[in-house]
Motif scaffolding. Structure first.
Motif, short mmCIF file in Angstrom:
data_model
loop_
_atom_site.label_atom_id
_atom_site.label_comp_id
_atom_site.label_asym_id
_atom_site.label_seq_id
_atom_site.Cartn_x
_atom_site.Cartn_y
_atom_site.Cartn_z
N PRO A 140 0.81 -1.22 0.00
CA PRO A 140 0.00 0.00 0.00
C PRO A 140 0.84 1.27 0.00
O PRO A 140 1.78 1.41 0.79
CB PRO A 140 -0.82 -0.13 1.29
CG PRO A 140 0.01 -1.00 2.18
CD PRO A 140 0.69 -1.97 1.26
N ILE A 141 0.51 2.17 -0.91
CA ILE A 141 1.16 3.48 -0.98
C ILE A 141 0.08 4.51 -1.20
O ILE A 141 -0.82 4.32 -2.03
CB ILE A 141 2.18 3.53 -2.14
CG1 ILE A 141 3.30 2.50 -1.92
CG2 ILE A 141 2.79 4.92 -2.26
CD1 ILE A 141 4.31 2.45 -3.06
N SER A 142 0.13 5.61 -0.46
CA SER A 142 -0.86 6.67 -0.62
C SER A 142 -0.91 7.11 -2.08
O SER A 142 0.13 7.25 -2.72
CB SER A 142 -0.52 7.86 0.28
OG SER A 142 -0.71 7.51 1.64
N PRO A 143 -2.11 7.31 -2.64
CA PRO A 143 -2.27 7.57 -4.08
C PRO A 143 -1.41 8.71 -4.61
O PRO A 143 -0.84 8.60 -5.68
CB PRO A 143 -3.75 7.89 -4.21
CG PRO A 143 -4.40 7.25 -3.04
CD PRO A 143 -3.40 7.29 -1.93
N LEU A 144 -1.32 9.81 -3.86
CA LEU A 144 -0.54 10.96 -4.32
C LEU A 144 0.91 10.56 -4.54
O LEU A 144 1.52 10.90 -5.56
CB LEU A 144 -0.64 12.10 -3.31
CG LEU A 144 0.20 13.34 -3.60
CD1 LEU A 144 -0.25 13.98 -4.92
CD2 LEU A 144 0.10 14.35 -2.46
N LEU A 145 1.46 9.80 -3.60
CA LEU A 145 2.85 9.37 -3.72
C LEU A 145 3.02 8.35 -4.84
O LEU A 145 4.03 8.36 -5.54
CB LEU A 145 3.33 8.77 -2.39
CG LEU A 145 3.56 9.79 -1.27
CD1 LEU A 145 3.88 9.08 0.03
CD2 LEU A 145 4.69 10.74 -1.63
N ALA A 146 2.05 7.47 -4.99
CA ALA A 146 2.13 6.47 -6.07
C ALA A 146 2.19 7.16 -7.43
O ALA A 146 2.97 6.78 -8.30
CB ALA A 146 0.94 5.53 -5.99
N ARG A 147 1.37 8.19 -7.61
CA ARG A 147 1.37 8.91 -8.89
C ARG A 147 2.71 9.63 -9.11
O ARG A 147 3.25 9.62 -10.22
CB ARG A 147 0.21 9.91 -8.93
CG ARG A 147 -1.15 9.26 -9.14
CD ARG A 147 -2.20 10.29 -9.48
NE ARG A 147 -2.49 11.16 -8.36
CZ ARG A 147 -3.41 10.91 -7.44
NH1 ARG A 147 -4.13 9.80 -7.52
NH2 ARG A 147 -3.64 11.74 -6.46
#
Length: 234
Positions: A140-147
């Motif tokens: 799991p990675i927070s969406p903002l960081l994943a993008r």
């Protein structure tokens, strides 16, 4: 802010025995974690460390299977603790829970052994979901960081990835079954799904994943995929 995972996940078994250890100096975050645990009465918080010195003595001795680690601690950086935990607790999941949302801290944490990275400010349900995902073999990675991470790799691929070639030594490094497991890991499958697809026992998949960690000198799924790509094994 929902939490995204790099792998498909399913709800944990009713017999889930998730036990956590928190490394965090903010009392408000401790209360937040306790609030989140009310959503999963079967989960246990085994202990709390408020600095690196305490964590090196007490967290390492705790039989937790998930460690929640803040990166900003009063006596140093949480990345140092991640490396220690990854070395001494190879079967545990290391979930970063922090305010630091920059790419450099994310990448350093992943390289240090983190298996997930969630930003503070999420809802209790989102933290619980991240723990469920990481226990199911996800990342799991927070969406903002994943993008941000995806944009970084698209814009600036590493020289190793650009020039990757498979040497004869690397070809012989992994067995055929380990290569099959590695390919399914890279596609986002968790261990139970890999076992079903390959018609082998989940414990056998666990053994193959540990062998991949050892052979590629890594401590997490994110690292094993990244190193395999750089060495041309994927």
């Amino acid at each position: 802010m929902p939490v995204q995972s790099a792998a498909r996940t399913r709800a944990p078994d009713s017999g889930d025995s998730t036990s956590l250890y928190l490394i965090e100096d903010d009392p408000a975050i401790l209360e937040f974690v306790r609030e989140a645990l009310l959503l999963r009465p079967g989960w246990r918080l085994l202990g709390v460390s408020r600095d690196l010195a305490h964590a090196r003595e007490h967290a390492l001795a705790a039989p937790a299977n998930v460690f929640l680690v803040d990166l900003g601690l009063p006596d140093g950086r949480g990345e140092a603790l991640l490396r220690t935990l990854a070395m001494h607790k190879p079967d545990a999941e290391l979930l970063v829970f922090t305010v630091f949302g920059d790419e450099s801290r994310l990448i350093e944490a992943l390289e240090a052994g983190a298996t997930g990275y969630v930003l503070k400010g999420c809802a209790p349900q989102e933290l619980v979901l991240a723990v469920e995902q990481i226990r199911a073999g996800g990342a799991p990675i927070s969406p903002l960081l994943a993008r941000r991470l995806l944009k970084r790799f698209r814009a600036d691929p590493s020289p190793a990835a650009q020039n990757a070639s498979v040497s004869s030594a690397d070809q012989m490094l992994l067995s055929q079954r380990e290569t099959e497991v590695l390919q399914l890991l890279a596609q986002g499958y968790v261990n139970k799904e890999i076992a079903l697809r390959l018609s082998i026992a989940p414990a056998t998949v666990d053994s193959h994943v540990k062998n991949l960690y050892r052979k590629l000198s890594v401590h997490s799924r994110v690292q094993v995929i990244r190193v395999a790509q750089e060495r041309g094994l994927l």
